[in-house]
Design a protein around this motif. Structure first.
Motif, mmCIF file in Angstrom:
data_model
loop_
_atom_site.group_PDB
_atom_site.id
_atom_site.type_symbol
_atom_site.label_atom_id
_atom_site.label_comp_id
_atom_site.label_asym_id
_atom_site.label_seq_id
_atom_site.Cartn_x
_atom_site.Cartn_y
_atom_site.Cartn_z
ATOM 1 N N GLY A 1 -51.186 41.028 114.153
ATOM 2 C CA GLY A 1 -51.523 40.855 115.558
ATOM 3 C C GLY A 1 -50.794 39.718 116.228
ATOM 4 N N GLY A 2 -49.649 39.347 115.687
ATOM 5 C CA GLY A 2 -48.899 38.235 116.247
ATOM 6 C C GLY A 2 -47.786 38.689 117.155
ATOM 7 N N ARG A 3 -46.702 37.946 117.159
ATOM 8 C CA ARG A 3 -45.587 38.203 118.062
ATOM 9 C C ARG A 3 -44.927 39.555 117.831
ATOM 10 N N LEU A 4 -44.751 39.931 116.569
ATOM 11 C CA LEU A 4 -44.092 41.203 116.275
ATOM 12 C C LEU A 4 -44.925 42.381 116.772
ATOM 13 N N SER A 5 -46.216 42.329 116.574
ATOM 14 C CA SER A 5 -47.088 43.403 117.047
ATOM 15 C C SER A 5 -47.067 43.504 118.567
#
Length: 76
Positions: free
Chosen positions: A58-62
């Motif tokens: 649920g971070g930047r990549l998501s």
């Protein structure tokens, strides 16, 4: 040129992670010192071609994939 501006260049022993060692010249430490490597080309994934797992919860990549995942540039 000023005197004593350059570091001393001498022989040291470098010990790889698997225990092998070799002599090289360096500015590290003093004559005869030992440099023990934690990471070397024999074990690091950047040189061995190992796979790296990307841990993103649920971070930047998501966020990036949710915003731009449907965009296609050109033909597939």
């Amino acid at each position: 040129m000023k005197a004593d501006t350059h570091p001393q260049y001498h022989f040291i022993k470098v010990v790889m992670t698997d225990g092998t060692d070799y002599m090289t010249r360096s500015t590290y430490g003093k004559e005869g010192d030992t440099l023990n490597l934690d990471i070397d080309p024999k074990t690091h994934p950047a040189w061995t071609g190992g796979s790296q797992q990307l841990m993103d919860r649920g971070g930047r990549l998501s966020k990036f994939n949710s915003r731009f995942g449907g965009i296609s540039l050109g033909k597939k």
